[in-house]
Design a protein around this motif. Structure first.
Motif, mmCIF file in Angstrom:
data_model
loop_
_atom_site.group_PDB
_atom_site.id
_atom_site.type_symbol
_atom_site.label_atom_id
_atom_site.label_comp_id
_atom_site.label_asym_id
_atom_site.label_seq_id
_atom_site.Cartn_x
_atom_site.Cartn_y
_atom_site.Cartn_z
ATOM 1 N N ILE A 36 0.863 -1.174 0.000
ATOM 2 C CA ILE A 36 0.000 0.000 0.000
ATOM 3 C C ILE A 36 0.904 1.230 0.000
ATOM 4 N N TYR A 37 0.753 2.052 -1.036
ATOM 5 C CA TYR A 37 1.527 3.282 -1.156
ATOM 6 C C TYR A 37 0.655 4.452 -0.711
ATOM 7 N N THR A 38 1.272 5.451 -0.097
ATOM 8 C CA THR A 38 0.554 6.616 0.405
ATOM 9 C C THR A 38 1.004 7.858 -0.351
ATOM 10 N N MET A 39 0.041 8.680 -0.795
ATOM 11 C CA MET A 39 0.341 9.938 -1.483
ATOM 12 C C MET A 39 0.186 11.079 -0.486
ATOM 13 N N LYS A 40 1.227 11.877 -0.353
ATOM 14 C CA LYS A 40 1.211 13.065 0.501
ATOM 15 C C LYS A 40 1.773 14.225 -0.308
ATOM 16 N N GLY A 41 1.545 15.432 0.161
ATOM 17 C CA GLY A 41 2.109 16.581 -0.529
ATOM 18 C C GLY A 41 1.396 17.860 -0.181
ATOM 19 N N LYS A 42 1.728 18.900 -0.942
ATOM 20 C CA LYS A 42 1.139 20.220 -0.749
ATOM 21 C C LYS A 42 0.538 20.684 -2.066
ATOM 22 N N ILE A 43 -0.787 20.816 -2.066
ATOM 23 C CA ILE A 43 -1.486 21.195 -3.296
ATOM 24 C C ILE A 43 -1.076 22.583 -3.762
ATOM 25 N N ASN A 44 -0.993 23.539 -2.837
ATOM 26 C CA ASN A 44 -0.680 24.906 -3.244
ATOM 27 C C ASN A 44 0.704 25.037 -3.867
ATOM 28 N N GLU A 45 1.607 24.105 -3.572
ATOM 29 C CA GLU A 45 2.945 24.104 -4.170
ATOM 30 C C GLU A 45 3.057 23.100 -5.321
ATOM 31 N N LEU A 46 1.990 22.324 -5.564
ATOM 32 C CA LEU A 46 1.986 21.264 -6.587
ATOM 33 C C LEU A 46 3.188 20.337 -6.414
ATOM 34 N N ASN A 47 3.436 19.936 -5.172
ATOM 35 C CA ASN A 47 4.577 19.098 -4.832
ATOM 36 C C ASN A 47 4.071 17.873 -4.064
ATOM 37 N N PHE A 48 4.311 16.669 -4.624
ATOM 38 C CA PHE A 48 3.722 15.458 -4.069
ATOM 39 C C PHE A 48 4.745 14.328 -3.986
ATOM 40 N N PHE A 49 4.518 13.434 -3.018
ATOM 41 C CA PHE A 49 5.376 12.275 -2.816
ATOM 42 C C PHE A 49 4.519 11.027 -2.671
ATOM 43 N N LEU A 50 4.895 9.970 -3.366
ATOM 44 C CA LEU A 50 4.269 8.666 -3.209
ATOM 45 C C LEU A 50 5.232 7.837 -2.376
ATOM 46 N N MET A 51 4.716 7.280 -1.267
ATOM 47 C CA MET A 51 5.607 6.636 -0.312
ATOM 48 C C MET A 51 5.203 5.196 -0.018
ATOM 49 N N ASP A 52 6.211 4.363 0.177
ATOM 50 C CA ASP A 52 6.050 3.005 0.686
ATOM 51 C C ASP A 52 6.578 3.059 2.118
ATOM 52 N N VAL A 63 8.951 6.619 -3.217
ATOM 53 C CA VAL A 63 9.088 5.820 -4.436
ATOM 54 C C VAL A 63 8.803 6.644 -5.686
ATOM 55 N N SER A 64 8.166 7.820 -5.508
ATOM 56 C CA SER A 64 7.899 8.694 -6.639
ATOM 57 C C SER A 64 7.750 10.134 -6.147
ATOM 58 N N HIS A 65 8.350 11.056 -6.885
ATOM 59 C CA HIS A 65 8.208 12.483 -6.588
ATOM 60 C C HIS A 65 7.561 13.138 -7.805
ATOM 61 N N ILE A 66 6.529 13.942 -7.545
ATOM 62 C CA ILE A 66 5.784 14.612 -8.615
ATOM 63 C C ILE A 66 5.747 16.100 -8.306
ATOM 64 N N GLN A 67 6.253 16.903 -9.223
ATOM 65 C CA GLN A 67 6.261 18.359 -9.072
ATOM 66 C C GLN A 67 5.483 18.963 -10.235
ATOM 67 N N GLY A 68 4.422 19.687 -9.931
ATOM 68 C CA GLY A 68 3.577 20.264 -10.969
ATOM 69 C C GLY A 68 3.877 21.718 -11.240
ATOM 70 N N GLU A 69 3.450 22.152 -12.414
ATOM 71 C CA GLU A 69 3.625 23.547 -12.831
ATOM 72 C C GLU A 69 2.463 23.902 -13.759
ATOM 73 N N ARG A 70 1.877 25.050 -13.530
ATOM 74 C CA ARG A 70 0.777 25.486 -14.394
ATOM 75 C C ARG A 70 1.316 25.966 -15.738
ATOM 76 N N MET A 71 0.554 25.702 -16.790
ATOM 77 C CA MET A 71 0.904 26.197 -18.121
ATOM 78 C C MET A 71 -0.396 26.574 -18.814
ATOM 79 N N ASN A 72 -0.301 27.240 -19.928
ATOM 80 C CA ASN A 72 -1.491 27.650 -20.670
ATOM 81 C C ASN A 72 -2.269 26.411 -21.118
ATOM 82 N N GLY A 73 -3.522 26.282 -20.671
ATOM 83 C CA GLY A 73 -4.368 25.166 -21.077
ATOM 84 C C GLY A 73 -4.216 23.918 -20.235
ATOM 85 N N GLY A 74 -3.424 23.966 -19.154
ATOM 86 C CA GLY A 74 -3.286 22.770 -18.323
ATOM 87 C C GLY A 74 -2.137 22.852 -17.355
ATOM 88 N N LYS A 75 -1.537 21.699 -17.119
ATOM 89 C CA LYS A 75 -0.403 21.596 -16.205
ATOM 90 C C LYS A 75 0.618 20.634 -16.779
#
Length: 166
Positions: free
Chosen positions: A107-123, A128-140
């Motif tokens: 079972i993996y757990t997703m944690k992070g901060k929505i306002n920073e678009l910064n997320f971690f998937l953890m075992d 086990v996975s790092h996801i960093q988001g960024e806004r762009m025209n028409g999406g992310k």
């Protein structure tokens, strides 16, 4: 997997996803507006899920099925590629995001901060996975680095689906 995931969505338009690794197209797909509207209707009244499908010329498709809340539903999303399957459900932490990705053995757990678009998937305590988001025209665009390709891409699709407007 180390790459970029582009998620395009505009009101009354298609939802498109492009997955790239070192500027090479790895997967692409999504769902179109009409399918999404019909899927919503069928899911709402008949219990069928909304689907996002990513295809690749070299691999089996990645599919994310969204379930709308209903009595007795044990998960919110179903993520699969071939025989590899994860169910995704909300945890009991009452933080955003608090998601559980349940595989056969882990079972993996997703944690992070929505306002920073910064997320971690953890075992447990291991990332086990790092996801960093960024806004762009028409999406992310999401910059993803993780051990498991299906889990990294799927977690990104779930995040974008749930929190696209943040």
């Amino acid at each position: 997997m180390k790459g970029s995931i582009y998620c395009y969505f505009q009101f009354f338009s298609d939802y498109k996803v492009v997955v790239k690794e070192e500027d090479n197209m790895k997967y692409q797909g999504g769902s179109n507006f009409m399918e999404k509207s019909l899927d919503y209707f069928w899911n709402r009244w008949a219990g069928f899920p909304h689907k996002v499908t990513l295809t690749s010329p070299k691999k089996e498709p990645i599919v994310l099925e969204k379930k709308l809340p209903s009595p007795g539903s044990k998960y919110d999303f179903l993520l699969y590629q071939g025989n590899k399957i994860f169910t995704v459900e909300e945890g009991r932490d009452y933080t955003i995001p608090d998601l559980l990705f349940k595989g056969k053995e882990t079972i993996y757990t997703m944690k992070g901060k929505i306002n920073e678009l910064n997320f971690f998937l953890m075992d447990k305590e291991t990332i086990v996975s790092h996801i960093q988001g960024e806004r762009m025209n028409g999406g992310k665009v999401y910059y993803v680095e993780g051990d498991d390709e299906l889990l990294s891409i799927g977690a990104t699709l779930v995040l974008d689906n749930l929190y696209h407007d943040y």
